[in-house]
Design a protein around this motif. Structure first.
Motif, mmCIF file in Angstrom:
data_model
loop_
_atom_site.group_PDB
_atom_site.id
_atom_site.type_symbol
_atom_site.label_atom_id
_atom_site.label_comp_id
_atom_site.label_asym_id
_atom_site.label_seq_id
_atom_site.Cartn_x
_atom_site.Cartn_y
_atom_site.Cartn_z
ATOM 1 N N GLY A 1 -2.174 1.211 -4.427
ATOM 2 C CA GLY A 1 -1.599 -0.052 -3.980
ATOM 3 C C GLY A 1 -0.697 -0.628 -5.050
ATOM 4 N N LYS B 1 -6.622 -0.722 0.142
ATOM 5 C CA LYS B 1 -7.060 0.360 1.026
ATOM 6 C C LYS B 1 -8.548 0.663 0.880
ATOM 7 C CE LYS B 1 -4.226 3.821 1.806
ATOM 8 N NZ LYS B 1 -3.297 4.962 1.612
ATOM 9 N N ASN C 1 0.840 -1.194 0.000
ATOM 10 C CA ASN C 1 0.000 0.000 0.000
ATOM 11 C C ASN C 1 0.878 1.248 0.000
ATOM 12 O OD1 ASN C 1 -2.811 -0.712 -0.061
ATOM 13 N ND2 ASN C 1 -2.496 -1.684 1.943
#
Length: 934
Positions: free
Chosen positions: A319, A295, A42
């Motif tokens: 990501g 996320k 991430n």
């Protein structure tokens, strides 16, 4: 006006479509023990990431973001704001590193300056653009840049900008080999070729749906990805639905982006359920959403970088998925599986022993991608599972409650001895180490059962090894290793020997077997048992060839003559020859590879694929990818920032080849990037300034600072934890101005000038000293002469006083004679009186001259006496002078023309002013007072 109205409608529709709330944050799963692949990469940025692109030279990643242009170096990010603070919707980077971006009513490019900063140059001011126009796509083709909005396509040939009006409101444009395909809303798909639009026959089926991706698949065939009608195939003549698992998935969760990763792998982003990967048959291989690391679930953009990694732009942040990363981590979303202690594969079943119990899962594999489904706990297995082994086709489970045979989803207890840590074959039996010593298992027909406990040894035993002579080596968790010899019936310890580490400084003494040789691990080196001398000795040949892995705390057998050696943050597979020389085959970075308080298992899933338990749950590692990538991608040095007092200079390593800086800015900060290692949870780098550092230093930051560097040339190098190839930059700090050649000329001139000046000063000083010496000699001579003259003057004054007294007496006698003139002739008296008067007048002139000479001789005395006693009057000074010349009171009275009583009173007052005591003589004090001595 029609364009503007429709454009506004389409814009609002597109935004609403992209920003649909991701209501499926964490899809419900009917299996609470589910095992999912986990996304670790991430990116720490915020807001919507509308587009992604990579600079092929610097390898840096750039995001078209709501906040502006985001530059990401793999470790940290910088944001470059649009001059008018506009949201950047699209991005593209050419081979020279020029960054093209599009935003609301503006498009242009960014250039990198010498200091590494980006500067924006607008192109929209070169042409008239429709109101509310916004650039959503940018492509490079045939040496030109194409900017696409909902109404127009702008073509920039690096000199001029040209606008092509669309035949209708268009949604998105997609590149093909030689031209573009553009969707016209309520019309279908257009082919844009040579700046002309042509409607593609049969594409009217897309009137009522939005096309969010067109993926070329070779031989002029394409996948047409719609938002809610799934995927279509286009072969150049006809459009056909692509009936598949992934097409159904995308139609339900709204496809928003798609790319081809390689010949057999595709990636699709959705509005509602993250990103999904499929093969060319449409089978879903892997999926990532909010529940397993993404996320959020709304994917706005997808990009493949130079290493075939997938960057995902999200509604909040971004990501990364390393498709060719050797490791694919898996985790248990609910945590019900617990902590893994042991794993075993039996056909298509995976047995997982944890601190919660024993679980079984089905293993399936599609295109080298593994999935683990149908997870369930085996009834009766609750508790701590320590070990799983397969022996003669049967599965044995070492459990906190005893020992079990595992048959499918059933467990059969064969030993009640608690705490079975380890099981090893011994002749036709099995010996196991437990909490309370050793247990022997035997076979009765096809059934296994406890045969007996071995008497004479009751220590807790975590590891055991059986050597070729039948000795059992048992490792105590804390103390050391026991060498045990059984009797003929194998039920009693006939002889026991205890061994600790050969060095007191070493700990963690444990036992393993390599090529039928007993090997001991410690905190520093490996040891072996010498059967001839019956002692433990250093395993020199193995230590030498293993290098740092000689400190391994665990050794795991793999294939024949191959062993895994485990360090805290990495592990390596070595091939061990007959003469015990180790050759490294693979090395893998793995966070917490050495798990505290428990062993790890390395389970082969296929020829080049292993399963490695870790803190998440476990990771599946493709060793062929590890070999290909070699995990030695070096970092990139991006810029050098020099600073000093009120001054800073920055150099981009891509823009400046030779870096030379003034000494006044000798504080250095070096910035570097590592976009290839985004998935590494812990990024450790080793750096060295060759001219300053004796060894390599470790850092986890993206910058390194050196303060107060000396002048000279420097070489800075930085590398990854496992890499031998280091990135390097050279720079020079110039000499300070006071060490330059012109400074040395100045120094010589100053020295010569000072030498001449000092010579001049010395000459003048010598001359002055000689003059002072001559003056002093002359002064002494004059003072001596003055002293003589003073004495002569005093004698003269005394003579004059006596002479004056005599003449005065004669004058008085003559006056008496005048009174009696009858006796003497007046004539003679007058002649005598005339002579005496003339004598007195001459005496007066001589007296004045003597007094003046006396004053001159006493000038130094008067001055010094006045300075010491400023309250003295001129009368007092005259009295002091007469007293100093030793005149009597009577003489002083005559000199001052006062009575002797007046002289006495003057003497008394003078004593008080001079501060003399009663015992001190005033005359002696004044005679002893010398200005020269003072």
């Amino acid at each position: 006006m029609r364009y503007r109205t429709v454009h506004g409608f389409v814009f609002v529709l597109a935004i609403l479509t992209w920003l649909i709330p991701a209501s499926s944050k964490g899809q419900s799963n009917s299996n609470p023990h589910a095992i999912k692949p986990y996304l670790t990469g991430n990116i720490n940025i915020s807001s919507q990431s509308w587009g992604i692109c990579q600079n092929s030279t610097t390898q840096l990643i750039y995001f078209a973001n709501t906040q502006g242009l985001v530059e990401f170096n793999g470790l940290s990010s910088r944001i470059w704001k649009h001059p008018e603070q506009k949201t950047i919707r699209s991005i593209q980077i050419d081979a020279t590193g020029k960054i093209f971006t599009g935003s609301f009513e503006d498009f242009g490019y960014w250039t990198t300056e010498q200091n590494g900063n980006l500067t924006y140059h607008s192109l929209s001011n070169k042409i008239t653009t429709p109101q509310n126009d916004e650039i959503w796509k940018i492509y490079l083709q045939h040496g030109k840049v194409y900017f696409q909005s909902f109404t127009s396509i702008y073509i920039y040939d690096y000199k001029t900008v040209k606008r092509i009006a669309a035949p209708t409101i268009i949604l998105f444009m997609f590149p093909t080999a030689d031209d573009f395909i553009v969707q016209g809303l309520s019309e279908g798909l257009y082919q844009l070729k040579k700046e002309e639009f042509t409607l593609i026959p049969g594409s009217q089926i897309f009137k009522e749906s939005k096309v969010h991706a067109i993926i070329p698949t070779g031989n002029k065939t394409f996948l047409i990805c719609t938002d809610s009608k799934g995927i279509y195939k286009y072969d150049g003549t006809a459009f056909k639905p692509f009936t598949s698992e992934v097409s159904s998935f995308l139609s339900y969760y709204n496809c928003n982006a798609g790319i081809q990763v390689n010949d057999t792998l595709f990636a699709f982003g959705t509005i509602l359920n993250g990103i999904v990967f499929s093969n060319n048959k449409g089978q879903i291989i892997r999926q990532y959403n909010y529940s397993n690391g993404l996320k959020n679930n709304t994917v706005l953009s997808i990009y493949r970088d130079n290493l075939k990694g997938i960057w995902v732009g999200l509604d909040e942040g971004a990501g990364y998925l390393g498709i060719e990363n050797p490791f694919t981590p898996y985790f248990n979303p609910t945590g019900t599986l617990g902590t893994i202690y042991t794993v075993l594969r039996d056909a298509d079943n995976l047995y997982i022993g944890t601190n919660h119990g024993l679980f079984i899962a089905s293993i399936s594999e599609i295109n080298n991608s593994y999935s683990f489904s149908d997870i369930q706990m085996i009834p009766g297995s609750q508790g701590q599972v320590w070990t799983l082994i397969k022996h003669k086709g049967q599965i044995f489970c070492g459990h906190n409650e005893g020992t079990f045979l595992v048959k499918g989803t059933r467990m059969q207890k064969i030993s009640n001895v608690t705490g079975c840590w380890t099981i090893k074959p011994y002749a036709d039996k099995l010996v196991e180490g437990t909490y309370t010593g050793l247990v022997m298992l035997g076979q009765n027909g096809e059934n296994w059962q406890i045969h007996h406990r071995i008497a004479g040894y009751f220590e807790p035993t975590r590891h055991i090894e059986v050597d070729y002579l039948g000795y059992i080596w048992a490792a105590h968790p804390q103390r050391g290793v026991y060498k045990l010899e059984l009797n003929e019936t194998m039920d009693t310890i006939s002889k026991s020997e205890f061994y600790q580490s050969a060095s007191r400084s070493e700990s963690n003494f444990d036992v393993y077997s390599i090529n039928n040789t007993i090997v001991f691990t410690s905190s520093n080196l490996l040891y072996r048992y010498n059967y001839d001398q019956k002692r433990i000795e250093l395993f020199s040949s193995l230590n030498k060839s293993l290098l740092e892995y000689a400190q391994a705390k665990q050794i795991i057998p793999f294939h024949k003559n191959e062993y895994w050696f485990i360090l805290p943050n990495k592990l390596a597979l070595f091939s061990i020859s007959k003469d015990f020389n180790a050759t490294k085959k693979f090395e893998l970075l793995s966070r917490n590879a050495e798990i505290t308080s428990r062993d790890i298992n390395i389970l082969p899933l296929a020829l080049n694929t292993i399963l490695l338990p870790d803190n998440n749950l476990f990771s599946v590692c493709d060793l062929s990818l590890a070999t290909k990538r070699n995990l030695q991608i070096k970092p990139t040095i991006t810029r050098l920032e020099f600073s000093g007092k009120n001054k800073t200079r920055t150099f981009s390593t891509q823009k400046v080849n030779t870096i030379s800086i003034e000494y006044a800015t000798n504080n250095l900060t070096i910035w570097f990037a590592f976009p290839a290692g985004i998935e590494q949870v812990e990024k450790n780098f080793y750096y060295k300034l060759d001219e300053l550092d004796n060894g390599w230093h470790k850092t986890t930051l993206d910058n390194i600072t050196y303060l107060n560097l000396k002048h000279g040339s420097y070489n800075f190098r930085i590398k990854t934890e496992t890499g031998d190839d280091a990135a390097m930059v050279k720079f020079t700090i110039k000499k300070p101005w006071y060490m330059t050649w012109y400074a040395y000329i100045l120094y010589i001139a100053v020295v010569v000038s000072l030498t001449l000046l000092f010579k001049r000063i010395f000459t003048v000083d010598v001359r002055r000293r000689n003059q002072l010496r001559e003056y002093a000699l002359s002064q002494n001579r004059l003072e001596s002469e003055l002293s003589i003259k003073t004495n002569e003057q005093m004698l003269t004054m005394r003579f004059l006083m006596q002479k004056n007294e005599i003449l005065t007496q004669l004058q008085e006698k003559i006056q008496l004679l005048k009174n009696d003139s009858s006796k003497y002739p007046v004539k003679y008296i007058r002649d005598i009186e005339k002579v005496i008067t003339e004598g007195l007048d001459l005496q007066t002139e001589e007296w004045k001259g003597a007094m003046n000479n006396l004053k001159l001789s006493e000038q130094g005395f008067f001055k010094e006496l006045k300075e010491k006693n400023p309250n003295l009057t001129p009368h007092d000074l005259r009295l002091c002078s007469y007293l100093r010349m030793n005149f009597t009171t009577r003489e002083i009275a005559r000199l001052l023309n006062i009575s002797t009583r007046g002289v006495e009173i003057g003497r008394y007052r003078l004593r008080r002013k001079l501060g003399l005591t009663h015992d001190e003589n005033l005359t002696e004090f004044l005679m002893s007072f010398s200005p020269e001595k003072e």
